[in-house]
Design a protein around this motif. Sequence first.
Motif, PDB file in Angstrom:
ATOM      1  N   PRO A  99       0.826  -1.211   0.000  1.00 57.13           N
ATOM      2  CA  PRO A  99       0.000   0.000   0.000  1.00 57.13           C
ATOM      3  C   PRO A  99       0.865   1.270   0.000  1.00 57.13           C
ATOM      4  O   PRO A  99       2.025   1.208   0.370  1.00 57.13           O
ATOM      5  N   PRO A 100       0.264   2.417  -0.386  1.00 59.42           N
ATOM      6  CA  PRO A 100      -1.138   2.566  -0.764  1.00 59.42           C
ATOM      7  C   PRO A 100      -1.387   2.304  -2.247  1.00 59.42           C
ATOM      8  O   PRO A 100      -0.509   2.497  -3.072  1.00 59.42           O
ATOM      9  N   THR A 101      -2.598   1.866  -2.564  1.00 55.69           N
ATOM     10  CA  THR A 101      -3.065   1.775  -3.945  1.00 55.69           C
ATOM     11  C   THR A 101      -3.735   3.099  -4.285  1.00 55.69           C
ATOM     12  O   THR A 101      -4.644   3.527  -3.574  1.00 55.69           O
ATOM     13  N   VAL A 102      -3.285   3.753  -5.337  1.00 60.86           N
ATOM     14  CA  VAL A 102      -3.883   5.034  -5.741  1.00 60.86           C
ATOM     15  C   VAL A 102      -4.837   4.798  -6.906  1.00 60.86           C
ATOM     16  O   VAL A 102      -4.479   4.167  -7.902  1.00 60.86           O
ATOM     17  N   ILE A 103      -6.058   5.294  -6.748  1.00 59.08           N
ATOM     18  CA  ILE A 103      -7.071   5.222  -7.803  1.00 59.08           C
ATOM     19  C   ILE A 103      -7.406   6.649  -8.205  1.00 59.08           C
ATOM     20  O   ILE A 103      -7.852   7.450  -7.380  1.00 59.08           O
ATOM     21  N   MET A 104      -7.195   6.967  -9.457  1.00 62.37           N
ATOM     22  CA  MET A 104      -7.382   8.328  -9.960  1.00 62.37           C
ATOM     23  C   MET A 104      -8.663   8.387 -10.799  1.00 62.37           C
ATOM     24  O   MET A 104      -8.829   7.623 -11.748  1.00 62.37           O
ATOM     25  N   MET A 105      -9.566   9.286 -10.428  1.00 61.56           N
ATOM     26  CA  MET A 105     -10.845   9.430 -11.111  1.00 61.56           C
ATOM     27  C   MET A 105     -10.776  10.599 -12.088  1.00 61.56           C
ATOM     28  O   MET A 105     -10.430  11.721 -11.699  1.00 61.56           O
ATOM     29  N   VAL A 106     -11.095  10.330 -13.362  1.00 64.27           N
ATOM     30  CA  VAL A 106     -11.036  11.383 -14.387  1.00 64.27           C
ATOM     31  C   VAL A 106     -12.341  11.399 -15.187  1.00 64.27           C
ATOM     32  O   VAL A 106     -13.104  10.436 -15.175  1.00 64.27           O
ATOM     33  N   GLY A 107     -12.590  12.505 -15.896  1.00 63.39           N
ATOM     34  CA  GLY A 107     -13.786  12.603 -16.725  1.00 63.39           C
ATOM     35  C   GLY A 107     -14.205  14.041 -16.938  1.00 63.39           C
ATOM     36  O   GLY A 107     -13.501  14.970 -16.549  1.00 63.39           O
ATOM     37  N   LEU A 108     -15.359  14.221 -17.558  1.00 68.13           N
ATOM     38  CA  LEU A 108     -15.870  15.555 -17.853  1.00 68.13           C
ATOM     39  C   LEU A 108     -16.561  16.167 -16.638  1.00 68.13           C
ATOM     40  O   LEU A 108     -16.882  15.481 -15.676  1.00 68.13           O
ATOM     41  N   HIS A 109     -16.821  17.487 -16.723  1.00 67.00           N
ATOM     42  CA  HIS A 109     -17.643  18.159 -15.720  1.00 67.00           C
ATOM     43  C   HIS A 109     -19.031  17.525 -15.708  1.00 67.00           C
ATOM     44  O   HIS A 109     -19.595  17.234 -16.765  1.00 67.00           O
ATOM     45  N   GLY A 110     -19.570  17.282 -14.517  1.00 68.58           N
ATOM     46  CA  GLY A 110     -20.946  16.809 -14.417  1.00 68.58           C
ATOM     47  C   GLY A 110     -21.157  15.328 -14.648  1.00 68.58           C
ATOM     48  O   GLY A 110     -22.297  14.857 -14.701  1.00 68.58           O
ATOM     49  N   SER A 111     -20.065  14.571 -14.790  1.00 69.76           N
ATOM     50  CA  SER A 111     -20.228  13.129 -15.043  1.00 69.76           C
ATOM     51  C   SER A 111     -20.499  12.350 -13.755  1.00 69.76           C
ATOM     52  O   SER A 111     -20.907  11.190 -13.804  1.00 69.76           O
ATOM     53  N   GLY A 112     -20.267  12.985 -12.598  1.00 70.60           N
ATOM     54  CA  GLY A 112     -20.530  12.322 -11.316  1.00 70.60           C
ATOM     55  C   GLY A 112     -19.288  11.783 -10.631  1.00 70.60           C
ATOM     56  O   GLY A 112     -19.375  10.862  -9.813  1.00 70.60           O
ATOM     57  N   LYS A 113     -18.110  12.368 -10.941  1.00 66.71           N
ATOM     58  CA  LYS A 113     -16.845  11.868 -10.363  1.00 66.71           C
ATOM     59  C   LYS A 113     -16.817  11.947  -8.842  1.00 66.71           C
ATOM     60  O   LYS A 113     -16.398  11.008  -8.169  1.00 66.71           O
TER      61      LYS A 113
END
Length: 440
Positions: A99-113
């Motif tokens: 550890p640690p496991t890093v999870i990166m959240m990406v996407g457009l505005h308003g997609s619910g990230k």
Amino acid sequence: MFEALTDKFEIIFKKLKGKGILKEDDVDVALKEIRIALLEADVNFKVVKSFIERVRQKAIGKEILESLSPAQQVIKIVYDELCELLGGSSSKIQLNANPPTVIMMVGLHGSGKTTTSAKLARIFKKQGRRPMLVAADLQRPAAIDQLVTLGKQIDIPVFHSYEIKDPRELCREALKKSVIDRMDPVIVDTAGRMHVDEDLMKELQDVREILQPKEVLFVADAMTGQDAVNIAKSFNEKIGIDGVILTKMDGDARGGAALSIKEVTGKPIKFIGTGEKIDALEEFYPDRMAKRILGMGDVLTLIEQAQQAYDQKEAEKLKTKIEKNEFSFDDLKEQIRKMRKMGPLENILSMIPGANKMLKNIKIDEKEFIRVEAIINSMTLEERTNPKILNASRRIRIAKGSGTTVTEVNRLIKQFNEMRKLMKQMKHGKGLKLPKIFPF
């Protein structure tokens, strides 16, 4: 979810089953109808073309057309190919051995990230891990506050700062903090950005370089259809993604994004969002989703959701009450709450094979559950336990207290009495006729 597509598949398959012997022309007609149905569902044109070709190659064979059940064989081929189209098998999030496991959240505005980040963290916490959320969306006003609020709801720490203005610096500090506090996994909520904005995409590349994430997950709004697919492809080319989370699947009657994204990007769908509630995130299983699309139900997911909502000890306690004929209005209220925890009633019913046919055009009023709870809450403890004492004056008082009518109170009491009779019949093994207790 996939309602329009499911309806069309059922019509196509009904025609196939109506033919005792299948000819090559019959299969071609069915495939033409499937092709139109998929295109109308906003599935990528190239994906539809290759899908139809694969199905045709397998369905036209002599051993299929001359088998005892050719229609069932063709349906099985369509199901198998749908499974492959959706990803073949479920794809889990990969975790680091150290550890640690890093999870990166990406996407457009308003997609619910932001909401999805919190939902994902909640899943890891339920698995016994110590997740940490990182508020690295420094572009959108109140994004930090939103994640902090969600973190408090699920009792998960959120690393944030109102002073740091550069997400790269914030991510460096977050990594240090996660190591010190032994948090794992670390879920980083990044700012939404357009794939055509080179400066913001460069910033995202820098953040990825700093974090060295095990997983980069692209969060997409399923209701945007092919736009979600094309943008996912662009993000994959510029940033590199490891998987997709499709949000708002409960509002997507077509399903074009889900059916196209794996084939176009080469990246699997890992989770789907099925509602606004913090627990409305499901692991994605291609075979189960293919069954839902073809109207075959999804019993395994239904069982899993029921197991999460119902505690074994509570179930045994309820069984004893039923056997002793002590089932009360309080017990009914508790069962309604547990059922609602499993998600919208439409979603639950869609997982039962054949339910969509039986309940076609039947409107389900979720507000009826709220009215039922209000009526029960307006009863005294004695009235909830012993409904026999509910005379006319008591019913008038309950109606006023719950903001309902005496007719509604009478109907609930009648339904409750029918339910108790049903339970008595179950105990003695007699023939059953279910009472109309649900709001449809």
